[in-house]
Write an enzyme that holds these catalytic residues in place. Structure first.
Site, mmCIF file in Angstrom:
data_model
loop_
_atom_site.group_PDB
_atom_site.id
_atom_site.type_symbol
_atom_site.label_atom_id
_atom_site.label_comp_id
_atom_site.label_asym_id
_atom_site.label_seq_id
_atom_site.Cartn_x
_atom_site.Cartn_y
_atom_site.Cartn_z
ATOM 1 N N LYS A 1 0.810 -1.230 0.000
ATOM 2 C CA LYS A 1 0.000 0.000 0.000
ATOM 3 C C LYS A 1 0.847 1.285 0.000
ATOM 4 C CE LYS A 1 -3.763 -2.177 2.507
ATOM 5 N NZ LYS A 1 -4.678 -2.089 3.636
ATOM 6 N N ASP B 1 -10.849 2.448 2.241
ATOM 7 C CA ASP B 1 -11.207 2.079 3.617
ATOM 8 C C ASP B 1 -12.017 3.165 4.317
ATOM 9 O OD1 ASP B 1 -10.220 -0.468 3.652
ATOM 10 O OD2 ASP B 1 -8.267 0.088 4.478
HETATM 11 P P1 NAP Z 1 -1.613 -2.191 11.475
HETATM 12 O O1 NAP Z 1 -1.372 -1.037 10.585
HETATM 13 O O2 NAP Z 1 -0.583 -3.254 11.603
HETATM 14 O O3 NAP Z 1 -1.944 -1.615 12.959
HETATM 15 C C1 NAP Z 1 -2.138 -2.480 14.038
HETATM 16 C C2 NAP Z 1 -2.642 -1.698 15.240
HETATM 17 O O4 NAP Z 1 -2.900 -2.622 16.300
HETATM 18 C C3 NAP Z 1 -1.627 -0.676 15.790
HETATM 19 O O5 NAP Z 1 -2.331 0.423 16.317
HETATM 20 C C4 NAP Z 1 -0.950 -1.493 16.880
HETATM 21 O O6 NAP Z 1 -0.377 -0.689 17.904
HETATM 22 C C5 NAP Z 1 -2.127 -2.242 17.453
HETATM 23 N N1 NAP Z 1 -1.696 -3.428 18.192
HETATM 24 C C6 NAP Z 1 -1.182 -4.578 17.673
HETATM 25 N N2 NAP Z 1 -0.895 -5.444 18.663
HETATM 26 C C7 NAP Z 1 -1.224 -4.826 19.840
HETATM 27 C C8 NAP Z 1 -1.164 -5.188 21.201
HETATM 28 N N3 NAP Z 1 -0.686 -6.407 21.593
HETATM 29 N N4 NAP Z 1 -1.609 -4.300 22.136
HETATM 30 C C9 NAP Z 1 -2.088 -3.096 21.766
HETATM 31 N N5 NAP Z 1 -2.175 -2.678 20.476
HETATM 32 C C10 NAP Z 1 -1.733 -3.532 19.533
HETATM 33 O O7 NAP Z 1 -2.950 -2.967 11.062
HETATM 34 P P2 NAP Z 1 -4.243 -2.347 10.352
HETATM 35 O O8 NAP Z 1 -4.107 -2.456 8.898
HETATM 36 O O9 NAP Z 1 -4.525 -1.011 10.971
HETATM 37 O O10 NAP Z 1 -5.352 -3.411 10.789
HETATM 38 C C11 NAP Z 1 -5.836 -3.491 12.115
HETATM 39 C C12 NAP Z 1 -7.001 -4.459 12.164
HETATM 40 O O11 NAP Z 1 -8.068 -3.940 11.369
HETATM 41 C C13 NAP Z 1 -6.672 -5.832 11.562
HETATM 42 O O12 NAP Z 1 -7.221 -6.820 12.398
HETATM 43 C C14 NAP Z 1 -7.359 -5.850 10.230
HETATM 44 O O13 NAP Z 1 -7.819 -7.139 9.883
HETATM 45 C C15 NAP Z 1 -8.544 -4.912 10.474
HETATM 46 N N6 NAP Z 1 -8.981 -4.228 9.236
HETATM 47 C C16 NAP Z 1 -10.270 -4.396 8.841
HETATM 48 C C17 NAP Z 1 -10.712 -3.768 7.697
HETATM 49 C C18 NAP Z 1 -12.136 -3.963 7.251
HETATM 50 O O14 NAP Z 1 -12.436 -3.730 6.055
HETATM 51 N N7 NAP Z 1 -13.021 -4.350 8.123
HETATM 52 C C19 NAP Z 1 -9.846 -2.943 6.966
HETATM 53 C C20 NAP Z 1 -8.541 -2.783 7.414
HETATM 54 C C21 NAP Z 1 -8.114 -3.433 8.565
HETATM 55 P P3 NAP Z 1 1.182 -0.217 17.804
HETATM 56 O O15 NAP Z 1 1.163 0.996 16.910
HETATM 57 O O16 NAP Z 1 1.546 0.094 19.193
HETATM 58 O O17 NAP Z 1 1.944 -1.376 17.200
#
Ligand code: NAP
Length: 278
Positions: free
Chosen positions: A67, A103
């Site tokens: 991305k 998104d």
């Molecule tokens: P990302 O960019 O990797 O961000 C992950 C987030 O989760 C960060 O804020 C991270 O915090 C936090 N995190 C991870 N492990 C953690 C822990 N043990 N304790 C506290 N915070 C933690 O991922 P993303 O793309 O934003 O996706 C996040 C979720 O949204 C995923 O599960 C994905 O499947 C879902 N999603 C859904 C859609 C949809 O269409 N419904 C679209 C996009 C994403 P840090 O910054 O501190 O690492």
């Protein structure tokens, strides 16, 4: 008539549900098009998208890990992609490669559909997470006039969002206090996703009228949503966001009016249930 072809580009990409969603719309709308999987390494991705038409495609979706590369490589970007710093949808406009971010559209369309009236006057939103999903949610909520608070484990990432979008940044220790005034609580962390640790927050202080939204959709009902439902909150799951965001690209590549029908939702739900470990 030439067959218009789009694809989802990622590495790996086999798990993507996008072909199922776009395939459903192509079939039900009677559009002669195709939507395919394209597994591209980081080395292969730039050459592939900069010659998208030559490779036989009118556009496509971009997923992990491409991305940010897509953001750099496109000739033009829509406002959401520009603000968020990531491109997940590509299309051609007068031969130019354009990039957008679907998104934000998916996030807000799903909230509007599943929790009508969420945007009460003076609405306060609390977004947990400052990754890609968190950025999309913060941008979308802010554009709709909400006062947005963002909480993240790595507080500096929340602070980056605060500076970029004019919202407020906090660590997880602020959650109990923030919940008291929250109208919309959104989980955008990966906590609660199948195979990850659960999101452990006490919803006790949350306003009874608050809407609880989890963008995680595997499982369909996360621990957060189950706890919120038991307390009587309106809940919104992440599957609707996935389905709603897909329409953004479909309209650009194939036209028509793709709708998130109960039939489409049931089809994708069944696939998630079948593939989610018990
Ligand atoms: P990302 O960019 O990797 O961000 C992950 C987030 O989760 C960060 O804020 C991270 O915090 C936090 N995190 C991870 N492990 C953690 C822990 N043990 N304790 C506290 N915070 C933690 O991922 P993303 O793309 O934003 O996706 C996040 C979720 O949204 C995923 O599960 C994905 O499947 C879902 N999603 C859904 C859609 C949809 O269409 N419904 C679209 C996009 C994403 P840090 O910054 O501190 O690492």
């Amino acid at each position: 008539m030439t067959l218009r072809r789009a694809c989802v580009m990622g590495h790996p990409v086999a798990h993507s549900r996008s072909p199922m969603i776009h395939g459903y719309w192509l079939k039900t709308l009677g559009i002669p098009g195709a939507y395919e999987l394209k597994d591209l390494t980081a080395e292969a991705f730039p050459a592939f998208i900069t010659n998208l038409a030559g490779n036989g495609y009118v556009g496509g979706n971009v997923t992990v890990p491409h991305k940010e590369a897509a953001f750099r490589l496109v000739a033009g970007r829509d406002e959401a992609a520009e603000a968020i710093g990531a491109v997940n949808t590509l299309w051609l406009e007068n031969g130019r490669l354009m990039g957008g971010n679907s998104d934000t559209h998916g996030f807000i369309a799903n909230l509007d559909e599943r929790a009508r009236g969420w945007d009460v006057p003076g609405c306060r939103a609390l977004v947990l997470g400052a990754g890609g999903a968190g950025r999309s949610a913060v941008y979308a909520l802010k554009r709709r006039g909400a006062e947005v608070h963002v909480v993240n484990r790595t507080v500096s990432r929340a602070q980056d969002l605060a500076a970029r979008f004019g919202v407020r940044a906090h660590g997880f220790d602020a959650v109990p206090r923030l919940l008291r005034d929250t109208d919309v609580l959104v989980n955008c962390t990966s906590l609660g996703l199948a195979g990850k640790p659960p999101l452990q927050i006490d919803l006790g202080p949350l306003k009874p009228s608050a809407v609880v939204y989890d963008v995680v959709y595997v499982p369909l009902e996360t621990g957060l949503l189950a706890a919120a439902r038991k307390r009587g909150h309106r809940t919104v799951d992440g599957l609707g966001m996935l389905l709603q965001q897909a329409g953004f690209g479909f309209r650009k590549w194939f036209g028509g009016n793709p709708k998130v029908t109960p039939e489409l939702r049931a089809m994708v739900e069944a696939d998630i249930v079948a593939k989610t470990p018990k």
